[in-house]
Design a protein around this motif. Sequence first.
Motif, mmCIF file in Angstrom:
data_model
loop_
_atom_site.group_PDB
_atom_site.id
_atom_site.type_symbol
_atom_site.label_atom_id
_atom_site.label_comp_id
_atom_site.label_asym_id
_atom_site.label_seq_id
_atom_site.Cartn_x
_atom_site.Cartn_y
_atom_site.Cartn_z
ATOM 1 N N GLY A 24 0.751 -1.309 -0.039
ATOM 2 C CA GLY A 24 0.065 -0.025 -0.002
ATOM 3 C C GLY A 24 0.928 1.242 0.148
ATOM 4 N N ARG A 25 1.869 1.176 0.828
ATOM 5 C CA ARG A 25 2.762 2.321 0.816
ATOM 6 C C ARG A 25 3.489 2.647 -0.648
ATOM 7 N N TYR A 26 3.440 1.758 -1.408
ATOM 8 C CA TYR A 26 4.276 1.837 -2.922
ATOM 9 C C TYR A 26 3.051 2.355 -3.662
ATOM 10 N N ILE A 27 1.844 1.722 -3.742
ATOM 11 C CA ILE A 27 0.778 1.992 -4.864
ATOM 12 C C ILE A 27 -0.086 3.146 -4.380
ATOM 13 N N GLY A 28 0.051 3.479 -3.112
ATOM 14 C CA GLY A 28 -0.736 4.832 -2.583
ATOM 15 C C GLY A 28 -2.175 4.343 -2.375
ATOM 16 N N ARG A 29 -2.788 5.304 -1.822
ATOM 17 C CA ARG A 29 -4.206 5.306 -1.660
ATOM 18 C C ARG A 29 -5.217 5.024 -2.798
ATOM 19 N N ALA A 30 -5.130 5.648 -4.036
ATOM 20 C CA ALA A 30 -5.593 5.484 -5.017
ATOM 21 C C ALA A 30 -5.304 3.772 -5.596
ATOM 22 N N GLY A 31 -4.120 3.603 -5.675
ATOM 23 C CA GLY A 31 -3.883 2.221 -6.180
ATOM 24 C C GLY A 31 -4.364 1.033 -5.110
ATOM 25 N N SER A 32 -4.438 1.460 -3.908
ATOM 26 C CA SER A 32 -5.041 0.456 -2.995
ATOM 27 C C SER A 32 -6.420 0.298 -3.078
ATOM 28 N N GLY A 114 -5.360 5.155 8.389
ATOM 29 C CA GLY A 114 -5.114 3.752 7.902
ATOM 30 C C GLY A 114 -6.009 3.225 6.666
ATOM 31 N N TYR A 115 -6.039 4.252 5.937
ATOM 32 C CA TYR A 115 -6.744 4.082 4.230
ATOM 33 C C TYR A 115 -6.413 2.862 3.810
ATOM 34 N N THR A 116 -5.252 2.708 3.305
ATOM 35 C CA THR A 116 -4.877 1.454 2.733
ATOM 36 C C THR A 116 -5.238 0.201 3.594
ATOM 37 N N ARG A 117 -4.723 0.198 4.739
ATOM 38 C CA ARG A 117 -4.957 -1.022 5.689
ATOM 39 C C ARG A 117 -6.509 -1.236 5.628
ATOM 40 N N PHE A 118 -7.496 -0.410 5.610
ATOM 41 C CA PHE A 118 -8.839 -0.752 5.739
ATOM 42 C C PHE A 118 -9.202 -1.364 4.520
#
Length: 686
Positions: A24-32, A114-118
């Motif tokens: 998630g840290r690499y693909i970002g929020r939009a990617g996630s 925690g957007y990507t984690r969610f």
Amino acid sequence: MNQSLLLAIPLLPLIAAILAGLFGRYIGRAGSHTVTILGVAVSCGLSIYVLKQLLLDGVPTFDGPVYTWALTDGVQMNVGFLVDRLSALMMVVVTFVSLCVHVYTIGYMHDDPGYTRFFSYISLFTFSMLMLVMSNNFMQLFFGWEAVGVVSYLLIGFWYTRPSAIFANLKAFLVNRIGDFGFVLGIAGVAYYTNSMLYADAFAAAPKLAHAMLPITSTTSVGSLTLICICLFVGAMGKSAQVPLHVWLPDSMEGPTPISALIHAATMVTAGIFMVARMSPLFEYSDTALSVVLVIGATTAFFMGLLGVVNNDIKRVVAYSTLSQLGYMTVALGVSAYSAAIFHLMTHAFFKALLFLAAGSVIIGMHHEQDMRKMGGLGKYMPITAITCWIGSLALIGTPLFSGFYSKDAIIEAVGESHRWGATYAYWCVLGGVFVTALYTFRMLFMTFHGPERFRHPEEVQTSSSDRTVGHEEGEASHDDTHSHDDHGDAHGHGRPPQESPAVVTLPLIALAIPSVLIGFFTVGPVLFGNYFGSSIKVLEKNDVVHELGREFTGPFQAALHAFAQPVVWVAAAGVFTAWLFFLARPALADSVAKSLSGLRTVLVNKYYFDWFNEKIIASLTRGIGFGLWKAGDQGLIDGALVNGTASGIGWFGSVVRRVQSGYLYAYAFFMVIGLAVLLGWFLVR
């Protein structure tokens, strides 16, 4: 049916969860959110295609292994799929509701760190539920069963810095472990008697198992199948929050609203209902087990609904509604109306997800305020949310032509047709539950979207501390109002006026509102009375109450008209009128009634003291037993007597024996003479 296609349905959400969670840290929020939404969307499309194959193309049911995990003592442990009309229906419901929740989450969680984690968690949750509903054996069923429990633990405690969230997820985890203990015993019983983990082998052995007896004492025994079914149902009680294992579900509102919708609408809480329906070939041969199911479900349907009447948190009102509706589904299972239970599960998934997401939209508009006593008049500020919430509410109370009407009415009529022990009690519970459902649902609507505005406007310099509350005594606070507000925002939004939620939030509401209105009308005939489930569900002829109802069914429109000649519609109308009178027209009347029924209200506000009993009695007793075992067992026996005691004894013995080593020759000679005398004496005695 293509095995690779079936594998793709659960694996796509799993792959998306891994990508969002680990990268998630690499693909970002939009990617996630893109990868997880895409994974669930494709899974939903494939599920619809599988359902179409089964319904329209005549493709046979798929029942077979995909991967053999272990072989022990002749018992195969496989990953395998059973994809028939029952599981295909569940796959479509799970993936469609999950897709709506995924899209909704973009707007609801946009500011959360925690957007990507969610997104990773909810995609993993979808995978777990799909593995559960698609399984063809008890091992995989248990894997999916535990997986949804673990992920729900992570999601309920998503905001792990809040003590209330940590308490809630731990509570959910522990209560579900109680149910899972019974579930494991039930699976062990099946494996013991059939030497197999496959559904097909267990179902084939059911008629024979019905006559097997398990000795409890030298003089008493119990039916083996009855014991197995009750143990399996204990697992369902935990997952589907039936009394007394219901206490975790209201507290699960500590998680973000999207997961409340996902847990309560189409996934975790419906797992128990699905499992019992899947196990219908076992339950049908045990009237005792079905009566237990019936009474537990009826108790949950009525008494849990009453708690929604005294609650002021908008999310928890909807949560208690879920408890009550799960009770209705369980009642249907108890009278062998499995198809009615699954039908209500399907309709309920849409309008309950709609109500939860609408509640979340209100929370966004109110800047993260959840107390309905601080709302009112929101309809003109949030028209889309208000209209969709009205649609969900009308479906929930069973308004004719809405989806909930067809499924709930079928359950009530099925209970009335049944002659099983406990059916009379259950009938009055579900009929009373109709009034209660209408009362708390429209209380929520009126307090939230209608009546005077009770929130702070920007032009207000200060908020009066003596604002009159609707339906409660002045200054009185609900027992549940002490919990933290949803999300991390300011509870009062710095005086900003409410406003409609963005399109990414309202579009899922509209998408869910459509089936909340239409799906019951178009599916009641084929799904409930048209032998849709076929061999997926087994009902003995003597128990087939749905078949009896089908003889009088002439069409969905005629059924809606016929309902006005039955008491259910008028009982619901009475509940709506009572809500209008007490919480909109004459709120002072509600205060006087609350005073006159203060004893009952205290019991309800304290949730029948289940939490008090669990926390003060059960938890204290458990801690006491643990403390005693620690002090007496660990410190006293193990550390004190066995470990330290042994060491002390050896040390004492060494100190005594050490004195023998004096260093004097005459002493050694003396001991030798004494030893020789003892040895000679022993030989002479022999």
